[in-house]
Design a protein around this motif. Structure first.
Motif, PDB file in Angstrom:
ATOM      1  N   ALA A   1      -1.943 -94.231 -12.190  1.00  0.00           N
ATOM      2  CA  ALA A   1      -1.966 -93.526 -14.195  1.00  0.00           C
ATOM      3  C   ALA A   1      -1.652 -92.974 -14.663  1.00  0.00           C
ATOM      4  O   ALA A   1      -0.746 -92.453 -15.564  1.00  0.00           O
ATOM      5  CB  ALA A   1      -2.707 -94.368 -14.284  1.00  0.00           C
ATOM      6  N   ALA A   2      -1.921 -91.429 -14.562  1.00  0.00           N
ATOM      7  CA  ALA A   2      -1.915 -89.961 -14.721  1.00  0.00           C
ATOM      8  C   ALA A   2      -0.139 -89.527 -15.205  1.00  0.00           C
ATOM      9  O   ALA A   2      -0.035 -89.157 -15.927  1.00  0.00           O
ATOM     10  CB  ALA A   2      -2.770 -89.178 -14.423  1.00  0.00           C
ATOM     11  N   TYR A   3       0.008 -89.857 -13.345  1.00  0.00           N
ATOM     12  CA  TYR A   3       0.928 -89.613 -13.324  1.00  0.00           C
ATOM     13  C   TYR A   3       2.015 -90.372 -14.285  1.00  0.00           C
ATOM     14  O   TYR A   3       3.227 -89.901 -14.427  1.00  0.00           O
ATOM     15  CB  TYR A   3       1.702 -89.607 -12.296  1.00  0.00           C
ATOM     16  CG  TYR A   3       3.350 -88.963 -11.403  1.00  0.00           C
ATOM     17  CD1 TYR A   3       3.121 -87.884 -11.083  1.00  0.00           C
ATOM     18  CD2 TYR A   3       4.319 -89.871 -11.070  1.00  0.00           C
ATOM     19  CE1 TYR A   3       4.677 -87.026 -11.145  1.00  0.00           C
ATOM     20  CE2 TYR A   3       5.947 -89.604 -11.250  1.00  0.00           C
ATOM     21  CZ  TYR A   3       5.366 -88.167 -11.314  1.00  0.00           C
ATOM     22  OH  TYR A   3       6.749 -87.950 -10.078  1.00  0.00           O
ATOM     23  N   TYR A   4       1.783 -91.627 -14.322  1.00  0.00           N
ATOM     24  CA  TYR A   4       2.679 -92.497 -15.201  1.00  0.00           C
ATOM     25  C   TYR A   4       2.777 -91.695 -16.592  1.00  0.00           C
ATOM     26  O   TYR A   4       4.312 -91.651 -17.259  1.00  0.00           O
ATOM     27  CB  TYR A   4       2.033 -93.547 -15.119  1.00  0.00           C
ATOM     28  CG  TYR A   4       3.473 -94.948 -15.940  1.00  0.00           C
ATOM     29  CD1 TYR A   4       4.750 -95.446 -15.353  1.00  0.00           C
ATOM     30  CD2 TYR A   4       2.953 -95.335 -17.354  1.00  0.00           C
ATOM     31  CE1 TYR A   4       5.237 -95.836 -16.035  1.00  0.00           C
ATOM     32  CE2 TYR A   4       3.798 -96.315 -18.473  1.00  0.00           C
ATOM     33  CZ  TYR A   4       5.033 -96.224 -17.731  1.00  0.00           C
ATOM     34  OH  TYR A   4       6.187 -96.850 -18.227  1.00  0.00           O
ATOM     35  N   TYR A   5       2.183 -91.510 -16.784  1.00  0.00           N
ATOM     36  CA  TYR A   5       1.993 -91.188 -18.541  1.00  0.00           C
ATOM     37  C   TYR A   5       2.561 -89.693 -18.659  1.00  0.00           C
ATOM     38  O   TYR A   5       3.165 -89.625 -19.331  1.00  0.00           O
ATOM     39  CB  TYR A   5      -0.047 -91.275 -18.780  1.00  0.00           C
ATOM     40  CG  TYR A   5       0.481 -90.665 -20.554  1.00  0.00           C
ATOM     41  CD1 TYR A   5       0.616 -91.602 -21.744  1.00  0.00           C
ATOM     42  CD2 TYR A   5       0.434 -89.545 -20.391  1.00  0.00           C
ATOM     43  CE1 TYR A   5       0.352 -90.487 -22.852  1.00  0.00           C
ATOM     44  CE2 TYR A   5       0.203 -88.498 -21.727  1.00  0.00           C
ATOM     45  CZ  TYR A   5       0.232 -89.593 -23.145  1.00  0.00           C
ATOM     46  OH  TYR A   5       0.490 -89.062 -23.953  1.00  0.00           O
ATOM     47  N   ILE A   6       2.407 -89.034 -17.808  1.00  0.00           N
ATOM     48  CA  ILE A   6       2.227 -87.500 -17.770  1.00  0.00           C
ATOM     49  C   ILE A   6       4.598 -87.461 -17.811  1.00  0.00           C
ATOM     50  O   ILE A   6       5.214 -87.051 -18.188  1.00  0.00           O
ATOM     51  CB  ILE A   6       1.794 -86.432 -17.115  1.00  0.00           C
ATOM     52  CG1 ILE A   6       0.634 -86.533 -17.454  1.00  0.00           C
ATOM     53  CG2 ILE A   6       2.707 -85.175 -17.272  1.00  0.00           C
ATOM     54  CD1 ILE A   6      -0.240 -85.870 -16.390  1.00  0.00           C
ATOM     55  N   ASP A   7       4.898 -88.673 -16.948  1.00  0.00           N
ATOM     56  CA  ASP A   7       5.732 -88.159 -16.483  1.00  0.00           C
ATOM     57  C   ASP A   7       7.061 -89.518 -17.916  1.00  0.00           C
ATOM     58  O   ASP A   7       8.264 -88.825 -18.178  1.00  0.00           O
ATOM     59  CB  ASP A   7       6.716 -89.443 -14.769  1.00  0.00           C
ATOM     60  CG  ASP A   7       8.320 -89.385 -14.649  1.00  0.00           C
ATOM     61  OD1 ASP A   7       8.367 -88.647 -14.334  1.00  0.00           O
ATOM     62  OD2 ASP A   7       8.683 -90.625 -14.700  1.00  0.00           O
ATOM     63  N   TYR A   8       6.656 -90.181 -18.314  1.00  0.00           N
ATOM     64  CA  TYR A   8       6.354 -90.828 -18.956  1.00  0.00           C
ATOM     65  C   TYR A   8       6.858 -89.787 -20.596  1.00  0.00           C
ATOM     66  O   TYR A   8       7.741 -89.738 -21.235  1.00  0.00           O
ATOM     67  CB  TYR A   8       5.660 -92.294 -19.870  1.00  0.00           C
ATOM     68  CG  TYR A   8       6.253 -92.378 -21.449  1.00  0.00           C
ATOM     69  CD1 TYR A   8       6.664 -93.428 -20.883  1.00  0.00           C
ATOM     70  CD2 TYR A   8       5.530 -92.109 -22.350  1.00  0.00           C
ATOM     71  CE1 TYR A   8       7.518 -94.206 -22.305  1.00  0.00           C
ATOM     72  CE2 TYR A   8       6.558 -92.464 -23.987  1.00  0.00           C
ATOM     73  CZ  TYR A   8       6.990 -93.709 -23.852  1.00  0.00           C
ATOM     74  OH  TYR A   8       7.564 -94.374 -24.947  1.00  0.00           O
ATOM     75  N   LEU A   9       5.184 -88.668 -20.928  1.00  0.00           N
ATOM     76  CA  LEU A   9       5.644 -87.990 -21.734  1.00  0.00           C
ATOM     77  C   LEU A   9       6.788 -87.083 -21.771  1.00  0.00           C
ATOM     78  O   LEU A   9       7.786 -86.184 -22.903  1.00  0.00           O
ATOM     79  CB  LEU A   9       4.650 -87.163 -21.300  1.00  0.00           C
ATOM     80  CG  LEU A   9       3.398 -86.992 -22.502  1.00  0.00           C
ATOM     81  CD1 LEU A   9       2.477 -86.443 -22.598  1.00  0.00           C
ATOM     82  CD2 LEU A   9       3.906 -87.787 -24.181  1.00  0.00           C
TER      83      LEU A   9
END
Length: 193
Positions: free
Chosen positions: A159-167
């Motif tokens: 989830a953290a990776y997904y969010y940072i990648d999205y950013l």
């Protein structure tokens, strides 16, 4: 510390500064962080406290945050000087320590990196980081919420990776060094899993 007393103290602190919306956000993040902590084997009590206090620095507008951080002796990086909004996570840590007498280093760490995460994150750091993104402080649904919740079904790290990648793929103003370090570590961790 008694949760009810802490909640009342935070409400008074933020409402005196006309930050009622922030109070509502902080309580939502704390309560959600508590649930996530139960699910992902972190301390629910600590997660709730960190969530309740994560945006306590909202009393200072962006244009005052550099001066406030300097007065508090907080070291700033060039990215924080470029985008002072990010400084609020470090100021919140200092307010939690100085005004709310929170001395638990895990709680203080989770508060301090709730916006950017950091390379040497703990499970509690991840819990509060994710709770803040799910219970965001804007109107409507976060544009990344569906992907984030799907990733959360796998793990906090996903989830953290997904969010940072999205950013990183959507017009981010600055890339904080802690965010970059977290991204690199999360990527390595997920690839080796």
């Amino acid at each position: 510390m008694d949760q009810e007393y802490l909640q009342e103290s935070i409400e008074q602190f933020l409402c005196e500064a006309n930050c009622l919306k922030t109070y509502t956000h902080c309580i939502a993040v704390g309560d959600y962080a508590c649930k996530l902590a139960e699910r992902f084997m972190a301390d629910p009590h600590k997660a709730q406290i960190a969530g309740y206090l994560h945006d306590i620095s909202a009393i200072y507008p962006d244009d005052q945050r550099v001066a406030v951080a300097n007065k508090m002796g907080i070291a700033l990086c060039k990215e924080e000087l470029t985008l002072p909004m990010i400084i609020h996570q470090k100021i919140s840590r200092e307010i939690a320590l100085g005004q709310f007498n929170i001395t638990d280093l895990e709680i203080l760490s989770a508060i301090e990196c709730h916006t950017t995460l950091k390379g040497n994150y703990s499970t509690l750091d991840l819990v509060v980081f994710i709770a803040d993104k799910i219970k965001w402080d804007q109107d409507g649904e976060p544009p990344y919420i569906t992907g984030l919740m799907t990733a959360l079904d796998h793990s906090l790290e996903s989830a953290a990776y997904y969010y940072i990648d999205y950013l990183l793929n959507h017009d981010i103003q600055v890339i904080h060094p802690w965010l970059n370090e977290a991204y690199v570590k999360l990527k390595q961790q997920l690839e080796s899993a």
